[in-house]
Design a protein around this motif. Structure first.
Motif, PDB file in Angstrom:
ATOM      1  N   LEU A 133      37.277  20.532  21.147  1.00 21.04           N
ATOM      2  CA  LEU A 133      36.025  20.450  20.410  1.00 21.04           C
ATOM      3  C   LEU A 133      36.235  21.227  19.120  1.00 21.04           C
ATOM      4  O   LEU A 133      36.411  22.447  19.154  1.00 21.04           O
ATOM      5  CB  LEU A 133      34.862  21.033  21.212  1.00 21.04           C
ATOM      6  N   CYS A 134      36.248  20.531  18.010  1.00 19.48           N
ATOM      7  CA  CYS A 134      36.535  21.123  16.702  1.00 19.48           C
ATOM      8  C   CYS A 134      35.273  21.087  15.856  1.00 19.48           C
ATOM      9  O   CYS A 134      34.759  20.011  15.546  1.00 19.48           O
ATOM     10  CB  CYS A 134      37.666  20.342  16.038  1.00 19.48           C
ATOM     11  N   GLN A 135      34.781  22.247  15.481  1.00 22.23           N
ATOM     12  CA  GLN A 135      33.582  22.351  14.655  1.00 22.23           C
ATOM     13  C   GLN A 135      33.984  22.689  13.223  1.00 22.23           C
ATOM     14  O   GLN A 135      34.676  23.669  12.988  1.00 22.23           O
ATOM     15  CB  GLN A 135      32.636  23.430  15.197  1.00 22.23           C
ATOM     16  N   ILE A 136      33.530  21.861  12.280  1.00 24.93           N
ATOM     17  CA  ILE A 136      33.754  22.157  10.869  1.00 24.93           C
ATOM     18  C   ILE A 136      32.611  23.061  10.425  1.00 24.93           C
ATOM     19  O   ILE A 136      31.478  22.624  10.269  1.00 24.93           O
ATOM     20  CB  ILE A 136      33.810  20.872  10.009  1.00 24.93           C
ATOM     21  N   ASN A 137      32.932  24.324  10.259  1.00 26.26           N
ATOM     22  CA  ASN A 137      31.965  25.297   9.768  1.00 26.26           C
ATOM     23  C   ASN A 137      32.160  25.445   8.262  1.00 26.26           C
ATOM     24  O   ASN A 137      32.241  24.459   7.568  1.00 26.26           O
ATOM     25  CB  ASN A 137      32.093  26.607  10.547  1.00 26.26           C
ATOM     26  N   SER A 138      32.284  26.634   7.747  1.00 23.44           N
ATOM     27  CA  SER A 138      32.417  26.829   6.305  1.00 23.44           C
ATOM     28  C   SER A 138      32.800  28.267   6.027  1.00 23.44           C
ATOM     29  O   SER A 138      32.471  29.160   6.825  1.00 23.44           O
ATOM     30  CB  SER A 138      31.072  26.533   5.622  1.00 23.44           C
ATOM     31  N   VAL A 139      33.460  28.502   4.892  1.00 27.01           N
ATOM     32  CA  VAL A 139      33.674  29.891   4.487  1.00 27.01           C
ATOM     33  C   VAL A 139      32.323  30.555   4.251  1.00 27.01           C
ATOM     34  O   VAL A 139      32.194  31.773   4.369  1.00 27.01           O
ATOM     35  CB  VAL A 139      34.582  30.027   3.243  1.00 27.01           C
ATOM     36  N   GLY A 140      31.312  29.743   3.953  1.00 20.40           N
ATOM     37  CA  GLY A 140      29.964  30.277   3.781  1.00 20.40           C
ATOM     38  C   GLY A 140      29.402  30.904   5.039  1.00 20.40           C
ATOM     39  O   GLY A 140      28.448  31.678   4.980  1.00 20.40           O
ATOM     40  N   SER A 141      29.982  30.600   6.189  1.00 21.28           N
ATOM     41  CA  SER A 141      29.518  31.220   7.431  1.00 21.28           C
ATOM     42  C   SER A 141      29.962  32.668   7.528  1.00 21.28           C
ATOM     43  O   SER A 141      29.435  33.426   8.333  1.00 21.28           O
ATOM     44  CB  SER A 141      30.035  30.441   8.643  1.00 21.28           C
TER      45      SER A 141
ATOM     46  N   THR B 205      22.897  28.572   8.051  1.00 22.55           N
ATOM     47  CA  THR B 205      23.057  27.619   9.146  1.00 22.55           C
ATOM     48  C   THR B 205      24.496  27.565   9.627  1.00 22.55           C
ATOM     49  O   THR B 205      24.746  27.420  10.820  1.00 22.55           O
ATOM     50  CB  THR B 205      22.580  26.207   8.761  1.00 22.55           C
ATOM     51  N   LYS B 206      25.434  27.691   8.706  1.00 29.42           N
ATOM     52  CA  LYS B 206      26.839  27.669   9.113  1.00 29.42           C
ATOM     53  C   LYS B 206      27.221  28.958   9.843  1.00 29.42           C
ATOM     54  O   LYS B 206      28.070  28.943  10.730  1.00 29.42           O
ATOM     55  CB  LYS B 206      27.750  27.411   7.911  1.00 29.42           C
ATOM     56  N   ALA B 207      26.566  30.072   9.522  1.00 28.55           N
ATOM     57  CA  ALA B 207      26.781  31.307  10.278  1.00 28.55           C
ATOM     58  C   ALA B 207      26.262  31.129  11.711  1.00 28.55           C
ATOM     59  O   ALA B 207      26.914  31.544  12.679  1.00 28.55           O
ATOM     60  CB  ALA B 207      26.091  32.484   9.597  1.00 28.55           C
ATOM     61  N   ALA B 208      25.113  30.488  11.852  1.00 29.23           N
ATOM     62  CA  ALA B 208      24.580  30.201  13.191  1.00 29.23           C
ATOM     63  C   ALA B 208      25.504  29.253  13.946  1.00 29.23           C
ATOM     64  O   ALA B 208      25.781  29.443  15.138  1.00 29.23           O
ATOM     65  CB  ALA B 208      23.176  29.612  13.083  1.00 29.23           C
ATOM     66  N   SER B 209      26.008  28.254  13.255  1.00 23.84           N
ATOM     67  CA  SER B 209      26.935  27.311  13.876  1.00 23.84           C
ATOM     68  C   SER B 209      28.214  28.019  14.317  1.00 23.84           C
ATOM     69  O   SER B 209      28.751  27.739  15.395  1.00 23.84           O
ATOM     70  CB  SER B 209      27.263  26.192  12.885  1.00 23.84           C
TER      71      SER B 209
ATOM     72  N   MET C 228      37.716  25.050  18.556  1.00 19.28           N
ATOM     73  CA  MET C 228      38.206  25.664  17.330  1.00 19.28           C
ATOM     74  C   MET C 228      37.141  25.607  16.243  1.00 19.28           C
ATOM     75  O   MET C 228      36.254  24.761  16.265  1.00 19.28           O
ATOM     76  CB  MET C 228      39.510  25.025  16.866  1.00 19.28           C
ATOM     77  N   SER C 229      37.246  26.544  15.312  1.00 11.92           N
ATOM     78  CA  SER C 229      36.289  26.678  14.226  1.00 11.92           C
ATOM     79  C   SER C 229      37.030  26.564  12.902  1.00 11.92           C
ATOM     80  O   SER C 229      37.902  27.380  12.606  1.00 11.92           O
ATOM     81  CB  SER C 229      35.588  28.036  14.332  1.00 11.92           C
ATOM     82  N   VAL C 230      36.665  25.572  12.114  1.00 14.62           N
ATOM     83  CA  VAL C 230      37.301  25.344  10.813  1.00 14.62           C
ATOM     84  C   VAL C 230      36.382  25.883   9.731  1.00 14.62           C
ATOM     85  O   VAL C 230      35.184  25.594   9.721  1.00 14.62           O
ATOM     86  CB  VAL C 230      37.578  23.842  10.590  1.00 14.62           C
ATOM     87  N   HIS C 231      36.960  26.671   8.830  1.00 15.59           N
ATOM     88  CA  HIS C 231      36.183  27.318   7.761  1.00 15.59           C
ATOM     89  C   HIS C 231      36.755  26.939   6.402  1.00 15.59           C
ATOM     90  O   HIS C 231      37.447  27.733   5.770  1.00 15.59           O
ATOM     91  CB  HIS C 231      36.200  28.839   7.946  1.00 15.59           C
ATOM     92  N   PRO C 232      36.453  25.736   5.937  1.00 19.45           N
ATOM     93  CA  PRO C 232      36.961  25.350   4.622  1.00 19.45           C
ATOM     94  C   PRO C 232      36.078  25.876   3.505  1.00 19.45           C
ATOM     95  O   PRO C 232      34.893  26.183   3.704  1.00 19.45           O
ATOM     96  CB  PRO C 232      36.902  23.824   4.671  1.00 19.45           C
TER      97      PRO C 232
ATOM     98  N   SER D 109      42.449  32.482   1.043  1.00 17.06           N
ATOM     99  CA  SER D 109      42.339  33.745   0.294  1.00 17.06           C
ATOM    100  C   SER D 109      41.191  34.599   0.828  1.00 17.06           C
ATOM    101  O   SER D 109      41.308  35.812   0.910  1.00 17.06           O
ATOM    102  CB  SER D 109      42.171  33.481  -1.193  1.00 17.06           C
ATOM    103  N   LEU D 110      40.087  33.959   1.221  1.00 13.66           N
ATOM    104  CA  LEU D 110      38.952  34.707   1.779  1.00 13.66           C
ATOM    105  C   LEU D 110      39.234  35.198   3.191  1.00 13.66           C
ATOM    106  O   LEU D 110      38.707  36.220   3.608  1.00 13.66           O
ATOM    107  CB  LEU D 110      37.698  33.841   1.767  1.00 13.66           C
TER     108      LEU D 110
END
Length: 164
Positions: A60-68, A82-86, A105-109, A157-158
């Motif tokens: 199960l792969c969740q596309i989150n965000s660096v914004g999370s 919302t991405k932090a909650a996700s 897995m959690s993807v943080h693009p 980088s982040l």
């Protein structure tokens, strides 16, 4: 009937509004984004976790965000929330689904060259990566069994400052 032979689920649904945290419509925008970015993800997980279990496990792969992880751009504050909650739900699902042999897995693009980014005039093209490059990095992380995937140069980088 839902697909019963699924082994890999990638949830890439997401919406992004341009909302300052104190804007008059910030709460309404947050609610709209929560419907897709958090509740939608939870519905995907609830729908597919039993199927993955029946198939002996999977991914199960969740596309989150660096914004999370951090949100220095105030106009994406509700999206980042919302991405932090996700991301929190992703961490919980990792623990919840481990015993059924489902790898989470959690993807943080950072920004990816998609319609969502193209519609936003306040995000330039610097640091924007292609969907193809991000997909290659996600597959590498899947193969390596990495929970966190920082899939593009900006995210990488982040990630150096982020210690889970």
């Amino acid at each position: 009937a839902m697909a019963k032979d699924v082994e890999i689920v990638i949830n890439n649904a997401g919406i992004l509004s341009r909302t300052e945290p104190l804007a008059e419509d910030a709460i309404a925008q947050l609610q709209t984004e929560m419907q897709v970015n958090v509740y939608g993800f939870m519905q995907v997980a609830q729908s597919f976790a039993p199927i993955l279990k029946d198939n002996g496990g999977g991914i199960l792969c969740q596309i989150n965000s660096v914004g999370s992880l951090q949100c220095p751009i105030t106009s994406v504050s509700t999206y980042a929330a919302t991405k932090a909650a996700s991301y929190s739900m992703t961490q919980s699902l990792r623990a919840s689904l481990k015993d059924q042999n489902t790898f989470v897995m959690s993807v943080h693009p950072g920004p990816i060259a998609t319609d969502m980014i193209a519609k936003r005039g306040d995000i330039g093209q610097v640091g924007v990566d292609t969907p193809e490059n991000v997909a290659v990095e996600v597959i590498k992380s899947m193969e390596a069994g990495e929970f966190l995937c920082f899939a593009d140069p900006l995210a990488k980088s982040l990630s150096k400052a982020y210690k889970p």
